[in-house]
Design a protein around this motif. Structure first.
Motif, PDB file in Angstrom:
ATOM      1  N   ASP A 164      25.946 -18.884  -4.454  1.00  0.00           N
ATOM      2  CA  ASP A 164      27.198 -19.006  -3.712  1.00  0.00           C
ATOM      3  C   ASP A 164      28.409 -18.960  -4.640  1.00  0.00           C
ATOM      4  O   ASP A 164      29.491 -18.482  -4.253  1.00  0.00           O
ATOM      5  N   TYR A 208      10.275  -9.221  -0.706  1.00  0.00           N
ATOM      6  CA  TYR A 208      11.380 -10.161  -0.549  1.00  0.00           C
ATOM      7  C   TYR A 208      12.658  -9.725  -1.250  1.00  0.00           C
ATOM      8  O   TYR A 208      13.602 -10.503  -1.368  1.00  0.00           O
ATOM      9  N   GLU A 259       9.407 -16.195  -1.623  1.00  0.00           N
ATOM     10  CA  GLU A 259      10.120 -16.047  -0.354  1.00  0.00           C
ATOM     11  C   GLU A 259      11.212 -17.101  -0.219  1.00  0.00           C
ATOM     12  O   GLU A 259      12.348 -16.803   0.171  1.00  0.00           O
ATOM     13  N   ALA A 260      10.886 -18.350  -0.543  1.00  0.00           N
ATOM     14  CA  ALA A 260      11.866 -19.432  -0.428  1.00  0.00           C
ATOM     15  C   ALA A 260      13.036 -19.203  -1.376  1.00  0.00           C
ATOM     16  O   ALA A 260      14.196 -19.448  -1.021  1.00  0.00           O
ATOM     17  N   ALA A 294      14.114 -16.293  -2.541  1.00  0.00           N
ATOM     18  CA  ALA A 294      14.908 -15.167  -2.045  1.00  0.00           C
ATOM     19  C   ALA A 294      15.835 -15.610  -0.915  1.00  0.00           C
ATOM     20  O   ALA A 294      17.005 -15.213  -0.852  1.00  0.00           O
ATOM     21  N   LYS A 295      15.333 -16.447  -0.020  1.00  0.00           N
ATOM     22  CA  LYS A 295      16.165 -16.952   1.070  1.00  0.00           C
ATOM     23  C   LYS A 295      17.310 -17.820   0.546  1.00  0.00           C
ATOM     24  O   LYS A 295      18.377 -17.883   1.167  1.00  0.00           O
ATOM     25  N   ALA A 296      17.081 -18.470  -0.609  1.00  0.00           N
ATOM     26  CA  ALA A 296      18.120 -19.323  -1.196  1.00  0.00           C
ATOM     27  C   ALA A 296      19.177 -18.523  -1.932  1.00  0.00           C
ATOM     28  O   ALA A 296      20.243 -19.055  -2.261  1.00  0.00           O
ATOM     29  N   GLY A 297      18.880 -17.242  -2.238  1.00  0.00           N
ATOM     30  CA  GLY A 297      19.873 -16.412  -2.909  1.00  0.00           C
ATOM     31  C   GLY A 297      19.443 -15.783  -4.210  1.00  0.00           C
ATOM     32  O   GLY A 297      20.229 -15.074  -4.852  1.00  0.00           O
ATOM     33  N   ARG A 326      20.731 -21.782  -4.575  1.00  0.00           N
ATOM     34  CA  ARG A 326      21.712 -21.516  -3.523  1.00  0.00           C
ATOM     35  C   ARG A 326      23.139 -21.752  -4.022  1.00  0.00           C
ATOM     36  O   ARG A 326      24.045 -20.925  -3.786  1.00  0.00           O
ATOM     37  N   THR A 334      17.905 -13.102  -6.685  1.00  0.00           N
ATOM     38  CA  THR A 334      17.888 -11.642  -6.584  1.00  0.00           C
ATOM     39  C   THR A 334      16.849 -11.002  -7.497  1.00  0.00           C
ATOM     40  O   THR A 334      16.656  -9.781  -7.456  1.00  0.00           O
ATOM     41  N   LEU A 381      15.599 -25.245  -5.283  1.00  0.00           N
ATOM     42  CA  LEU A 381      16.078 -24.224  -4.337  1.00  0.00           C
ATOM     43  C   LEU A 381      17.559 -24.421  -4.053  1.00  0.00           C
ATOM     44  O   LEU A 381      18.315 -23.454  -3.913  1.00  0.00           O
TER      45      LEU A 381
END
Length: 361
Positions: free
Chosen positions: A218, A326, A244-245, A247-250, A214, A252, A210
């Motif tokens: 970034d 997500y 979900e995890a 998607a939260k990390a970035g 990210r 797409t 994860l």
């Protein structure tokens, strides 16, 4: 059979092309005796003539790929690349994860391919067979050298891995990603550290993967998550949580593949399952067969990636709902194949081919 420390396969059966057979036996040693030394990794240079592999499989999204390594130290028990070690007279079991071949001339071979008069640019996928960021990459830098050539020539590529080591190359992946020349996928099969350790003993932890998503996001590189393989009865309940995890990390975009057990993998996986998860082994194999028409595996290219039947259909339905929920269902932007160019410092080499122009379309 006692597992080799830090390894996935429980055995090292002879490759299917060999006339002799290796068999394990009980030699009387027990846990009270001196501990057996860990299985060491052996690295062997492979002096290949070419570096770009081509395939015409209709269910694979690319026709060109590069695999910097043969064999993989990650030791994922389900790895579909394991049977390829039999072509070299080695076992798809422990040999696959401890006898690693690398290509020291990889970057030079790739540059020669790009300079060939008839070369036509098309996306190249890196890591379609074995992981390009396995532990030995830290010192060998084979994958890094390939990416540097890609960057010099503005050549589009995609790459997939289970390792946070990919973030080391964010200085290449980021700028090329922003320019539409690179994309990455990080495979996450579970968020359970214990299951990951048992099933993928030398791959990065789920949290580190994860982190890789990210850091790449970034840096500007489009990154997706691969929930692959989906193993019914073992990790399928984590599908939504993993997506979900990610998607939260970035991430797409996302993809999944249902567990495939061709050739020797079916026996290796069953052996591992009976040892690592004996309480659910029978249930898992029953569900796997339900996705494969009653068999351990169905090689039909039209359905081998996803499977068939109610269990496979339910996985597909859940996946579609989750990626929509997500925000992982956006259309994937094709990589730009029009910007390929031969850099000025390669022009003297081009003269050897009598090319009239410094640009290859």
């Amino acid at each position: 059979m006692e597992a080799a420390k830090g390894r996935g396969a429980r055995s090292n059966a002879t490759g299917r092309y060999e006339s002799d057979r290796r068999e394990s036996f009980d030699d009387g040693w027990t846990g009270d005796d001196a501990e057996v030394q860990p299985l060491r990794t052996v690295l062997t240079p492979e002096h290949a003539r070419t570096i770009i592999a081509r395939n015409d499989s209709p269910d694979i999204g690319f026709d060109r790929s590069i695999n910097p390594y043969k064999g993989c130290e990650h030791g994922c028990i389900y790895c579909y690349a394991r049977p390829s070690h039999a072509w070299m007279g080695l076992s798809p079991g422990l040999d696959f994860e401890s006898r690693i071949f690398f290509k020291p001339e990889a970057a030079g071979l790739l540059e020669q391919s790009f300079l060939a008069p008839r070369y036509r640019c098309k996306r190249i996928h890196i890591g379609g067979n074995t992981d390009p960021y396995q532990p030995v990459e830290r010192t060998l830098n084979s994958t890094r050298s390939i990416l540097e050539v890609m960057q010099r020539f503005n050549h589009p590529f995609s790459i997939i891995t289970k390792s946070v080591l990919i973030a080391r190359d964010a200085d290449i992946l980021g700028p090329m990603g922003r320019e539409g020349l690179a994309s990455a996928f990080v495979s996450i099969t579970t968020l359970d550290r214990k299951l990951a350790r048992a099933m993928e003993p030398r791959a990065s932890t789920p949290a580190k993967r994860l982190e890789a998503i990210r850091r790449l996001a970034d840096a500007g590189c489009p990154v997706g998550v691969g929930f692959a393989p989906v193993i019914p009865g073992l990790n399928d309940h984590e599908l939504e949580a993993v997506l979900e995890a990610a998607a939260k990390a970035g991430a797409t975009t996302a993809m999944y593949v249902t567990l495939r057990l061709p050739l020797e993998i079916k026996d290796l996986f069953r052996e591992w399952l009976a040892d690592a998860r004996p309480d659910r082994a029978a249930r898992v194999m029953s569900l796997v067969r339900q996705t494969r028409g009653g068999r351990d595996y169905d090689p039909d290219w039209s359905q081998r990636m996803k499977g068939t039947g109610p269990v496979a259909e339910l996985i597909g339905t859940r996946f579609k709902a989750a990626i929509k929920r997500y925000g992982l269902d956006a259309p994937r932007r094709p990589l730009d194949e029009t910007r390929f160019r031969v850099p000025p410092d390669a022009r003297p080499q081009m003269d050897l081919f009598d090319l009239p122009s410094a640009t290859v379309a």
